[in-house]
Scaffold this motif. Structure first.
Motif, mmCIF file in Angstrom:
data_model
loop_
_atom_site.group_PDB
_atom_site.id
_atom_site.type_symbol
_atom_site.label_atom_id
_atom_site.label_comp_id
_atom_site.label_asym_id
_atom_site.label_seq_id
_atom_site.Cartn_x
_atom_site.Cartn_y
_atom_site.Cartn_z
ATOM 1 N N LEU A 7 53.555 -6.208 45.726
ATOM 2 C CA LEU A 7 52.915 -6.795 46.907
ATOM 3 C C LEU A 7 52.417 -8.170 46.528
ATOM 4 N N PRO A 36 44.043 -6.291 47.806
ATOM 5 C CA PRO A 36 42.670 -6.697 48.135
ATOM 6 C C PRO A 36 42.377 -6.403 49.612
ATOM 7 N N GLY A 37 41.151 -6.058 49.907
ATOM 8 C CA GLY A 37 40.765 -5.811 51.289
ATOM 9 C C GLY A 37 41.319 -4.516 51.842
ATOM 10 N N GLN A 38 41.756 -3.632 50.941
ATOM 11 C CA GLN A 38 42.271 -2.342 51.395
ATOM 12 C C GLN A 38 41.674 -1.216 50.557
ATOM 13 N N GLU A 157 35.641 -7.484 42.177
ATOM 14 C CA GLU A 157 36.775 -7.755 43.057
ATOM 15 C C GLU A 157 37.652 -6.509 43.204
ATOM 16 N N ARG A 184 35.472 -3.388 51.671
ATOM 17 C CA ARG A 184 36.823 -3.713 52.114
ATOM 18 C C ARG A 184 36.809 -4.974 52.983
ATOM 19 N N ALA A 185 35.826 -5.052 53.876
ATOM 20 C CA ALA A 185 35.722 -6.226 54.751
ATOM 21 C C ALA A 185 35.477 -7.492 53.929
ATOM 22 N N ASP A 186 34.841 -7.338 52.772
ATOM 23 C CA ASP A 186 34.596 -8.489 51.896
ATOM 24 C C ASP A 186 35.804 -8.832 51.035
ATOM 25 N N GLY A 187 36.908 -8.099 51.209
ATOM 26 C CA GLY A 187 38.116 -8.431 50.463
ATOM 27 C C GLY A 187 38.246 -7.733 49.130
ATOM 28 N N VAL A 188 37.377 -6.750 48.858
ATOM 29 C CA VAL A 188 37.465 -6.018 47.593
ATOM 30 C C VAL A 188 38.627 -5.026 47.665
ATOM 31 N N ASP A 205 43.489 3.000 53.723
ATOM 32 C CA ASP A 205 44.541 2.244 54.392
ATOM 33 C C ASP A 205 45.899 2.733 53.909
ATOM 34 N N VAL A 206 45.963 3.006 52.612
ATOM 35 C CA VAL A 206 47.202 3.490 52.013
ATOM 36 C C VAL A 206 46.875 4.708 51.167
ATOM 37 N N THR A 220 50.686 4.724 54.882
ATOM 38 C CA THR A 220 49.446 4.836 55.627
ATOM 39 C C THR A 220 49.312 6.282 56.090
ATOM 40 N N MET B 1 51.924 -1.817 56.575
ATOM 41 C CA MET B 1 50.476 -2.007 56.423
ATOM 42 C C MET B 1 49.812 -2.237 57.769
ATOM 43 N N THR B 2 48.799 -1.482 58.007
ATOM 44 C CA THR B 2 48.136 -1.618 59.302
ATOM 45 C C THR B 2 46.874 -2.461 59.210
ATOM 46 N N SER B 3 46.449 -2.723 58.012
ATOM 47 C CA SER B 3 45.150 -3.402 57.894
ATOM 48 C C SER B 3 45.311 -4.902 58.153
ATOM 49 N N THR B 4 44.212 -5.491 58.527
ATOM 50 C CA THR B 4 44.203 -6.928 58.770
ATOM 51 C C THR B 4 44.117 -7.632 57.425
ATOM 52 N N ALA B 6 42.818 -9.623 54.435
ATOM 53 C CA ALA B 6 41.431 -9.679 53.990
ATOM 54 C C ALA B 6 40.900 -11.097 54.036
ATOM 55 N N PRO B 7 39.668 -11.248 54.482
ATOM 56 C CA PRO B 7 39.058 -12.571 54.383
ATOM 57 C C PRO B 7 38.852 -12.893 52.902
ATOM 58 N N THR B 8 39.095 -14.126 52.553
ATOM 59 C CA THR B 8 38.996 -14.465 51.134
ATOM 60 C C THR B 8 37.589 -14.934 50.799
ATOM 61 N N THR B 9 36.694 -13.946 50.738
ATOM 62 C CA THR B 9 35.323 -14.257 50.352
ATOM 63 C C THR B 9 35.302 -14.588 48.875
ATOM 64 N N HIS B 11 34.123 -14.368 45.207
ATOM 65 C CA HIS B 11 33.360 -13.379 44.455
ATOM 66 C C HIS B 11 32.704 -14.071 43.282
ATOM 67 N N SER B 13 31.544 -13.320 40.734
ATOM 68 C CA SER B 13 31.321 -12.390 39.642
ATOM 69 C C SER B 13 31.434 -13.129 38.326
#
Lengths: 323, 260
Positions: A7, A36-38, A157, A184-188, A205-206, A220, B1-4, B6-9, B11, B13
């Motif tokens: 991916l 990321p984000g999933q 991350e 997840r919303a934060d892209g982790v 999600d998967v 999914t 993939m169904t997810s949107t 991801a916003p690239t926040t 990190h 870290s």
């Protein structure tokens, strides 16, 4: 293992992983990816190789064959660069028992340059009521929440959660699920192992279904539900009634009532008192079912008509025998 | 993939500086030892009771070679204190941390395995400082007059003994089951106190033990502490023995330690 292209931007890439204990391959040619984000769920029965796979991703075990990359790095050789970017929640907790809960969390936070606010996390995961209790005295669910807090306090991350909901009460699970959604919303990239179907259905999600050390199905949740088992036009009807009903005649009784002809109905009692009939369910068929039960003086305590669940798919894929 | 997507926040870290991670781990280890009742009993209460008992009563007759009883006994008690913390206490704590997954969890944080080890060694040294202050305080109150010129050498010997015994602790903790370590670590402590040349000079032990004990890390540490604080100087042989055991145990621990 033949590999499909990764991916783009995958956070975790596992290719052809093999891990043996003695001469037994616990993980046997396993490949998976997490983005990321999933939320990526690794779902499988006990002993399927889930924890070993995750531990290879965490750098805690060295693969015998295959490759593991996390954020493009090798967890064994690039460990120092990776550790600040990866959060880990172990299946057995790994919490020191002789300290107070909040001390433990502060201690892990001290390992990071810019950790999350400990007080906010305590509030967020409902740790306040036992923050000053020694870890030794915490319940299983409280320890799990503390371990999750420790996994995310460093703003990772990628987060690996091994059986995050084990031993949790429903309130705790909801709090954990909310936090996972927020990450997840934060892209982790969140990778979790579970044998709980509802957890995988709610969060993932998967889903990668793992059995005997390799991935036997991926996709999914809707993909998995659509891809296996039930042909179009068939529906499961589940009902609870006294255990041990003689099911012999039920299939033909339903076949006679509905629009469908022939023995298209399957009937089973997977657990005592819990029945599943699958076929072309329509109002007439449901009426025939309840009439059949009434003839046997069996009172239905619940009845639902609906699609298959991930549990059905899982049991179809991994078999129904205990292990 | 169904997810949107991801916003690239970003990190932000990153690891804390290495010294801060190790210092945090050392403080954490020290607090856990000093707060644990059983550990305090073995590391502080036991040596103090032995010290007071041997100095104030004459239940055990001692040939003090012309020194006062307190001058003669205190170096050995300090050596025992080092052994109880660096070996018994550390072996048991590490074994249970290993069984409970604590070592693995901390190894996945930026602390890492090296930082964990450094934190443990510093934690041991911090507990030893507490022990030495308490034991020396009690001994001084009972009239202990050590050879002040020998104090740096005694501290050096204590460091060497710590290295040897901590290596042995990690070797045991990394190989045996936690319950096994609990039994072995306590048994070895008792055996070394009775016949290991730590409180009673090796030369004073019965028969072959007199020759054996000087070769043990306990005997070597005892001789070194007595030599330094009674003003005879640290025997070179004891230093060689301690270095040898450190190398052997360290090599074994590095090779055989199992994290799982």
């Amino acid at each position: 293992m033949p590999s499909s292209p990764a991916l783009p931007g995958a956070a975790v890439v596992v290719r052809g992983l093999v891990k043996r204990y003695g001469d037994r391959a616990v993980v046997d040619g396993l490949s998976l990816e997490a983005a990321p984000g999933q939320v990526t769920a690794v779902l499988g029965p006990n002993g399927a190789g889930k924890t070993t796979t995750i531990e290879c991703c965490e750098g805690l075990r060295a693969p015998d064959e295959g490759t593991v990359h996390v954020l493009g790095l090798d967890p064994r050789t690039d460990a120092a660069a990776l550790r600040p970017r990866v959060g880990v929640m172990l299946q057995d907790g790994g919490l020191p028992t002789g300290v107070r809960a909040v001390e433990m969390l502060r201690h892990v936070a001290a390992m990071y340059a810019r950790p999350r606010d400990v007080a906010e996390l305590v509030e967020r995961l409902g740790l306040a009521s036992f923050a000053r209790t020694t870890v030794r005295r915490l319940s299983g669910g409280q320890r799990q929440r503390l371990a999750l807090a420790a996994a995310v306090v460093g703003r990772p991350e990628v987060v690996f959660l091994d059986e995050p909901s084990a031993g949790m009460d429903p309130q705790s699970r909801l709090a954990v699920w909310e936090l996972v959604h927020e990450l997840r919303a934060d892209g982790v990239a969140i990778v979790l192992t579970t044998h709980l179907m509802d957890e995988a259905e709610q969060l993932a999600d998967v889903v990668h279904v793992v059995d005997h050390g390799s991935v036997i199905a991926s996709g999914t949740v809707p993909d998995l539900l659509a891809s296996s088992g039930t042909p179009d036009g068939e529906t499961s009807v589940r009902f609870e009634a006294p255990a041990g009903l003689p099911l012999d005649g039920l299939s033909s009784a339903l076949g006679a009532a509905g629009a469908g002809t022939g023995p298209r109905w399957t009937v089973a009692e997977p657990r005592p008192g819990s029945y599943v009939v699958t076929g072309p369910a329509d109002p007439a068929a449901v009426a025939a079912l309840t009439a059949w039960l009434a003839d046997r003086d069996a009172l239905v305590s619940s009845l639902t008509v609906g699609r298959r669940t991930l549990e059905d798919v899982f049991l179809d894929l991994t078999g129904r025998h205990l292990r | 993939m169904t997810s949107t997507p991801a916003p690239t926040t970003p990190h932000p870290s990153g690891a804390a500086p290495a010294w801060r991670r190790v210092a945090a781990q050392a403080a954490f280890e020290t607090r856990m030892i000093l707060r644990n009742g059983e550990q305090l009993l073995v590391t502080v209460a036991l040596p103090v009771i032995l010290l007071v008992g041997l100095v104030q009563t004459h239940v055990v007759s001692l040939d003090t070679e012309g020194a006062t009883r307190v001058d003669f006994v205190t170096p050995g008690v300090l050596a025992l204190a080092v052994m109880s913390t660096a070996f018994t206490s550390q072996a048991i704590a590490t074994a249970f941390d290993r069984r409970n997954g604590v070592l693995r969890l901390l190894a996945t944080t930026p602390l890492g395995r090296g930082g964990l080890l450094a934190g443990k060694v510093l934690g041991v040294l911090a507990v030893e400082v507490v022990q030495i202050v308490v034991i020396a305080g009690v001994a001084l109150a009972m009239g202990w007059r050590p050879d002040v010129a020998g104090v740096p050498a005694a501290l050096g010997a204590a460091l060497l003994g710590t290295a040897a015994f901590t290596s042995l602790a990690l070797l045991l903790a990394g190989v045996l089951r936690a319950e096994g370590v609990l039994a072995v670590a306590n048994l070895v402590l008792v055996l070394l106190v009775v016949g290991g040349g730590i409180l009673v000079p090796a030369g004073r032990l019965a028969g072959p033990l007199a020759h054996l004990a000087v070769l043990l890390p306990s005997g070597a540490l005892g001789e070194a502490m007595r030599g330094a604080l009674l003003g005879h100087g640290v025997p070179a042989f004891s230093v060689v023995v301690l270095l040898g055991w450190t190398a052997a145990f360290g090599w074994g621990a590095a090779r055989l330690f199992r994290w799982h």
